[in-house]
Design a protein around this motif. Structure first.
Motif, PDB file in Angstrom:
ATOM      1  N   TYR A   4      23.453  -0.354   8.613  1.00  0.00           N
ATOM      2  CA  TYR A   4      23.213  -0.718  10.000  1.00  0.00           C
ATOM      3  C   TYR A   4      23.200  -2.233  10.172  1.00  0.00           C
ATOM      4  N   ASP A   6      21.317  -5.262  11.755  1.00  0.00           N
ATOM      5  CA  ASP A   6      19.975  -5.601  12.224  1.00  0.00           C
ATOM      6  C   ASP A   6      20.093  -6.786  13.175  1.00  0.00           C
ATOM      7  N   SER A   7      20.273  -6.498  14.455  1.00  0.00           N
ATOM      8  CA  SER A   7      20.534  -7.554  15.431  1.00  0.00           C
ATOM      9  C   SER A   7      20.495  -6.967  16.832  1.00  0.00           C
ATOM     10  N   THR A  26      19.915  -1.667  14.440  1.00  0.00           N
ATOM     11  CA  THR A  26      18.451  -1.684  14.513  1.00  0.00           C
ATOM     12  C   THR A  26      18.004  -2.949  15.244  1.00  0.00           C
ATOM     13  N   THR A  27      17.002  -2.793  16.079  1.00  0.00           N
ATOM     14  CA  THR A  27      16.437  -3.936  16.784  1.00  0.00           C
ATOM     15  C   THR A  27      14.924  -3.962  16.580  1.00  0.00           C
ATOM     16  N   ASN A  28      14.326  -5.067  16.958  1.00  0.00           N
ATOM     17  CA  ASN A  28      12.874  -5.184  17.020  1.00  0.00           C
ATOM     18  C   ASN A  28      12.548  -6.182  18.124  1.00  0.00           C
ATOM     19  N   TYR A  55      18.125   1.687  17.165  1.00  0.00           N
ATOM     20  CA  TYR A  55      16.682   1.717  16.922  1.00  0.00           C
ATOM     21  C   TYR A  55      15.965   0.773  17.888  1.00  0.00           C
ATOM     22  N   LYS A  84      11.216   3.071  16.616  1.00  0.00           N
ATOM     23  CA  LYS A  84      10.504   2.474  15.480  1.00  0.00           C
ATOM     24  C   LYS A  84       9.047   2.328  15.895  1.00  0.00           C
ATOM     25  N   THR A 107       7.837   2.222  10.924  1.00  0.00           N
ATOM     26  CA  THR A 107       8.254   0.928  10.408  1.00  0.00           C
ATOM     27  C   THR A 107       7.067   0.149   9.845  1.00  0.00           C
ATOM     28  N   TYR A 129      10.027  -2.750   4.363  1.00  0.00           N
ATOM     29  CA  TYR A 129      10.494  -4.136   4.391  1.00  0.00           C
ATOM     30  C   TYR A 129      10.490  -4.654   2.960  1.00  0.00           C
ATOM     31  N   ALA A 161      14.806  -2.361   4.904  1.00  0.00           N
ATOM     32  CA  ALA A 161      15.048  -3.544   5.735  1.00  0.00           C
ATOM     33  C   ALA A 161      14.534  -4.765   4.987  1.00  0.00           C
ATOM     34  N   THR A 181      19.501  -1.669   6.565  1.00  0.00           N
ATOM     35  CA  THR A 181      19.806  -2.431   7.765  1.00  0.00           C
ATOM     36  C   THR A 181      19.800  -3.908   7.403  1.00  0.00           C
TER      37      THR A 181
END
Length: 212
Positions: A4, A6-7, A26-28, A55, A84, A107, A129, A161, A181
């Motif tokens: 994935y 991660d952005s 995937t995002t946060n 995500y 997440k 997460t 992580y 991640a 990711t």
């Protein structure tokens, strides 16, 4: 296995879309803050740039607000949604409520026991992580390995991640991670090796192929 991006940057999602081997995004909250558009617009754009999961990480800290936020994310992202949810006692409660209607991941797992709780709460993905756990606990790869042992035989998959090198990416998979990711630069790095490029040069210098 899936890789994935991660952005939350649309331009980066556009790049990996054309590669054909990156299977989702995937995002946060931090990544969403780096985008130039409101989160709802950003998420809609990301959905249009991948056929895989997107995500979204809950930011609210109140149970009812977390539930509402998760449902709002699903309204925006649709069937591609994976929530997440933080590996906290409150987070596990929210997973237990939402997992029957929306695919949930947990997460920020830092112990194998938390992975067991995530499974019992109904999560389908447990996120470790790796590099951060290595720095904080001195055992990032071991964490993935222990989580894999705990989750063996279940339908819960591990997403690794916080990967900082191709070697760490490979070690995470060898330890039992099902998915990775990675930021754009790291995706580029794992696809690249200097000897591979040299091999191409060597064959081009002395070989022959089809005329196009």
């Amino acid at each position: 296995m899936a890789l994935y991006l991660d952005s939350a940057i649309a331009a980066e999602a556009e790049i990996v879309k054309h590669w054909g081997w990156v299977k989702g995004i995937t995002t946060n909250p931090t990544l969403l803050a780096q985008a130039n558009t409101p989160p709802a617009i950003t998420l809609k754009t990301l959905v249009s740039l991948t056929s895989g999961p997107v995500y979204y990480q809950l930011l609210a800290s109140d149970k009812e607000k977390m539930i509402a936020e998760g449902r709002k994310a699903f309204e925006i992202i649709g069937s591609q949604t994976i929530l997440k949810i933080p590996a906290t006692p409150l987070g596990f409660e929210v997973v237990a409520i939402l997992s029957s209607e929306i695919t949930c991941s947990v997460t920020g797992i830092y112990s194998p026991a938390q992975a067991a709780v995530a499974k019992e709460a109904g999560a389908k993905i447990a996120i470790a992580y790796v590099n951060r756990a290595e720095r904080l606990l001195g055992a990032g790869i071991a964490l993935v390995r222990d989580m894999s042992s705990i989750l063996k035989g279940s339908d819960v998959e591990i997403l690794a991640a916080s990967i900082k090198s191709p070697a760490e990416a490979a070690a995470s998979l060898q330890a039992g991670a099902n998915h990775l990711t990675l930021p754009l630069t790291m995706l580029q790095a794992i696809a690249t090796h200097e000897f591979s490029h040299q091999t191409v040069i060597d064959f081009a210098a002395g070989g022959i192929g089809l005329t196009i």
